[in-house]
Design a protein around this motif. Structure first.
Motif, PDB file in Angstrom:
ATOM      1  N   SER A  82      -3.786  -4.422  -0.023  1.00 41.64           N
ATOM      2  CA  SER A  82      -3.102  -3.347   0.239  1.00 41.64           C
ATOM      3  C   SER A  82      -1.730  -3.519   0.968  1.00 41.64           C
ATOM      4  O   SER A  82      -0.726  -2.820   0.618  1.00 41.64           O
ATOM      5  N   ARG A  85      -3.905   1.650  -1.780  1.00 37.97           N
ATOM      6  CA  ARG A  85      -5.192   1.884  -1.511  1.00 37.97           C
ATOM      7  C   ARG A  85      -5.799   1.151  -0.227  1.00 37.97           C
ATOM      8  O   ARG A  85      -5.726  -0.090  -0.269  1.00 37.97           O
ATOM      9  N   GLU A  98      -3.386   6.244   0.003  1.00 37.52           N
ATOM     10  CA  GLU A  98      -4.845   6.813   0.449  1.00 37.52           C
ATOM     11  C   GLU A  98      -5.601   5.820   0.990  1.00 37.52           C
ATOM     12  O   GLU A  98      -5.442   4.381   0.941  1.00 37.52           O
TER      13      GLU A  98
END
Length: 161
Positions: free
Chosen positions: A147, A138, A108
């Motif tokens: 990330s 994320r 995401e």
């Protein structure tokens, strides 16, 4: 051979071991993460990794790929407290066709109030026999140390399972 394929299709079993990464990217940062994940998976020995940009690929082709391969990675941005429209359409296409018997992972992206993975998971929780990856990546706008580490962890998990 035809009967074996029909049996797989009728039971919703994957046709082959492999990973489909379906994504949408607004500013290119999600795309960059997806291609990095693809590279990491190939380095770890995953032979079949297919990447599809949902905004630029015929949706029927990507839906067919989702049923062909055993694992699915969905990567998108939070968009107006929802998910980017092509991803929303793709997930609806899967759930309307009884998508099941797969492993699903999420990446995401967003700047604030990131909810893309939560929304995608909620939409797929209604499907039978879906195994969700423990690792969700994320990205807060652009890739950073955290990330990048999560991408590595996800690649390991997908390769292992």
């Amino acid at each position: 051979a035809y009967l074996q394929l029909y049996q797989k299709w009728a039971s919703y079993e994957p046709e082959e071991e492999g990973i489909l990464i379906a994504y949408t990217s607004v500013y290119g940062n999600t795309r960059k993460a997806v291609h990095l994940l693809e590279e990491k998976l190939r380095e770890k020995g995953c032979e079949t990794v297919v990447v599809r940009d949902l905004a630029r690929t015929d949706m029927t082709k990507v839906v067919a790929d989702a049923y062909r391969y055993s694992k699915l990675v969905l990567a998108t941005t939070t968009y107006n407290a929802e998910i980017f429209p092509p991803m929303k359409e793709f997930i609806s296409s899967l759930t309307e066709r009884n998508f099941c018997n797969r492993m699903v992972a999420f990446i995401e992206n967003g700047s604030w109030a990131i909810v893309a993975a939560k929304i995608m998971r909620e939409k797929l929780e209604r499907c039978k026999d879906i195994t969700f990856a423990d690792t969700t990546v994320r990205i807060t706008s652009t890739l950073n140390e955290e990330s990048l580490s999560a991408l590595e962890k996800l690649a390991e998990e997908l390769q292992r399972e």
